[in-house]
Write an enzyme that holds these catalytic residues in place. Structure first.
Site, mmCIF file in Angstrom:
data_model
loop_
_atom_site.group_PDB
_atom_site.id
_atom_site.type_symbol
_atom_site.label_atom_id
_atom_site.label_comp_id
_atom_site.label_asym_id
_atom_site.label_seq_id
_atom_site.Cartn_x
_atom_site.Cartn_y
_atom_site.Cartn_z
ATOM 1 N N CYS A 1 0.821 -1.218 0.000
ATOM 2 C CA CYS A 1 0.000 0.000 0.000
ATOM 3 C C CYS A 1 0.853 1.266 0.000
ATOM 4 O O CYS A 1 0.525 2.253 -0.663
ATOM 5 C CB CYS A 1 -0.967 -0.001 1.172
ATOM 6 S SG CYS A 1 -0.196 -0.192 2.795
ATOM 7 N N HIS B 1 -2.324 1.185 7.160
ATOM 8 C CA HIS B 1 -2.551 1.330 5.721
ATOM 9 C C HIS B 1 -2.062 2.698 5.261
ATOM 10 O O HIS B 1 -1.984 3.646 6.050
ATOM 11 C CB HIS B 1 -4.043 1.180 5.417
ATOM 12 C CG HIS B 1 -4.368 1.024 3.970
ATOM 13 N ND1 HIS B 1 -3.792 0.060 3.172
ATOM 14 C CD2 HIS B 1 -5.235 1.714 3.158
ATOM 15 C CE1 HIS B 1 -4.285 0.142 1.952
ATOM 16 N NE2 HIS B 1 -5.149 1.152 1.913
ATOM 17 N N ASP C 1 -8.444 4.740 -1.699
ATOM 18 C CA ASP C 1 -7.880 3.515 -1.134
ATOM 19 C C ASP C 1 -7.214 2.690 -2.234
ATOM 20 O O ASP C 1 -7.871 2.240 -3.178
ATOM 21 C CB ASP C 1 -8.990 2.703 -0.463
ATOM 22 C CG ASP C 1 -8.448 1.661 0.498
ATOM 23 O OD1 ASP C 1 -7.364 1.107 0.224
ATOM 24 O OD2 ASP C 1 -9.108 1.406 1.520
#
Length: 500
Positions: free
Chosen positions: A56, A162, A180
């Protein structure tokens, strides 16, 4: 036995509002009207899904770097220069990121290594009011983007830490749009800014430090051309300590009564793996059948690297360091057998790494064996001959030919069609790296030298004031990288280093 699989997750709403929902569209339209969605369009143009569950941080940074139109200076695939997760490996090995993820400080370091300007803030180094102001500024501009490091639990989402870019801000509703990068799990969604702040104000168990956010923008100056600071090896910590703590302590010795003695002491005290901190950037390309020339852009990049290399070797500091390393008077065109062995080892290693990346293996070069390497000269589109190392890499019975575009300084020795060890190559050597390392250290490092005459002479040797512009920019960029590396591993904010 087949492992159970998952197809996406249902986005918990509230607290989030799905971007594609009726309410999400309304929030977008209102924020667009309010002028706080200006950064969204570039981000969404280059938005991507992380290619690994733990990538990520790399994916978020890749999206932002491409949105800012920062040129990586090296090909991604074929002739195309483009930021991809596989190219963000200067601060942490990809296999380690794949297994463990990446920390906030390492993402900051990566952004800087990639040529971006970065300001980073952990949650205990700023306030929610400052965060709101920074987000408003970034969302109102196409020149700056914000990456958030947060924990998913405040949003009632599954998972832990994240990273994702923030695509916009709704001022009236005080909501932020999270793009995201785990699109296989959750779609882009709006969240209350206060909740996003709570999600950043959590502790990363890997470091014991709070998460936070970073502002990423373009630099006015180009990134380094020939060298980069690397923390991909564990030895970088001892080298960072050497640069920041050991060298200033060593300089307190009153017996350092001349520059040669001072340099000797510095070299003798270097950690065993000192060469792992500053790495030469070598471009690798897949060798196409019948290809026998460099493109215009490849030639230009190689020319600039060679120019930097020659400028390093034209400094008085290089001369002094070289004389120290080769006291028996070896001339500048000479090279020891250890240098030749080092070149052979570098060539084999880089050929394997390049072949692994070019074949899509992002995390390991295991199973890739370099069968042979040789030096050749190829035509640079009518601009003379350039030195290239060709290698043949074998993996699972398949052969892949790769070229390393090797910067060399001027030499009267012909290298064409030679075996790697049969000729002497003036490639970036340990003397170059040591010279660069001394130039990169902050100027205040040398203030502790006791003898005023020695201090003045040495400061003159390591000063960037009279360096050619190209080399000066290279050194200042590396100096900023080292500053980030030393500062971002601890409690300090990863801010810009002081001006030289």
């Amino acid at each position: 036995m087949e492992v159970a699989s998952l197809y996406r997750r249902v986005l918990p709403s509230p607290p989030a509002v799905e971007f594609a929902s009726a309410e999400g569209k309304r929030l977008f339209a209102e924020a667009l009207q309010g002028g706080t969605m200006e950064g969204f369009f570039n981000l969404i143009s280059y938005f991507q899904t992380q290619s690994e569950p733990a990538f990520c941080g790399l994916a978020s940074l890749s999206v932002v770097l491409n949105a800012l139109a920062i040129d990586p200076g090296r090909p991604w695939k074929g002739p195309w220069r483009w930021f991809d997760e596989s190219m963000l490996d200067c601060c942490e090995p990809l296999h380690k990121v794949k297994a463990e993820g990446i920390t906030f400080g390492k993402v900051v370091c990566l952004a800087h290594c990639a040529g971006a300007r970065v300001q980073s803030f952990r949650a205990d180094q700023t306030t929610i009011h400052d965060f709101r102001a920074h987000l408003t500024r970034c969302a109102s501009s196409q020149d700056c983007h914000l990456i958030s490091s947060y924990h998913r639990s405040p949003f009632k989402q599954t998972g832990t830490g994240h990273f994702s870019p923030i695509g916009g801000y709704h001022a009236e509703k005080d909501m932020a749009l999270i793009l995201d990068v785990a699109r296989f799990k959750y779609p882009p969604h709006w969240v209350p800014l206060t909740l996003l702040w709570d999600a950043m104000n959590t502790t990363d168990e890997a470091t014991g430090l709070l998460r936070g956010f970073m502002l990423v923008s373009r630099r006015s100056s180009a990134p380094s051309l020939l060298y980069t600071v690397s923390c991909g090896h564990g030895s970088w910590k001892s080298m960072a300590k050497y640069c920041v703590e050991d060298v200033p302590n060593l300089l307190k010795d009153e017996s350092l009564d001349n520059v040669t003695t001072l340099l000797s002491r510095l070299v003798e005290s270097l950690p065993a793996n000192a060469g792992d901190l500053i790495k030469c950037v070598i471009e690798v390309r897949r060798k196409e059948e019948g290809e026998s020339s460099l493109s215009k852009e490849e030639k230009e990049r190689l020319f600039l690297k060679e120019k930097v290399l020659q400028q390093i070797r034209d400094t008085d500091l290089f001369r002094v360091v070289h004389e120290l390393q080769y006291p028996k008077g070896l001339c500048g065109s000479c090279s020891s057998s250890s240098d030749e062995d080092s070149l052979a080892e570098i060539a084999a290693t880089v050929c394997c790494q390049g072949a692994a990346f070019l074949s899509g293996n992002l995390v390991s070069r295991d199973g890739f064996c370099c069968r042979e390497t040789c030096i050749k000269c190829i035509e640079a589109n009518g601009d003379g001959l350039k030195t290239v190392i060709s290698g043949t890499v074998v993996s699972k019975g398949n052969e892949q030919a790769v070229d390393l575009l090797l910067p060399t300084s001027s030499s009267k020795t012909s290298l064409c069609n030679s075996n790697l060890k049969s000729k002497i190559v003036k490639y970036p050597s340990s003397t170059d790296v040591l010279t660069v390392l001394l130039l990169v250290l902050q100027p205040n490092t040398w203030l502790g030298i006791k003898d005023e005459n020695v201090k003045a002479e040495f400061q003159s040797l390591v000063s960037t004031d009279n360096l050619p512009d190209l080399l000066k920019q290279e050194i200042l960029h590396l100096r900023r990288q080292l500053h980030y590396l030393a500062g971002c591993k601890g409690q300090e904010a990863c801010q810009e280093p002081p001006s030289p």
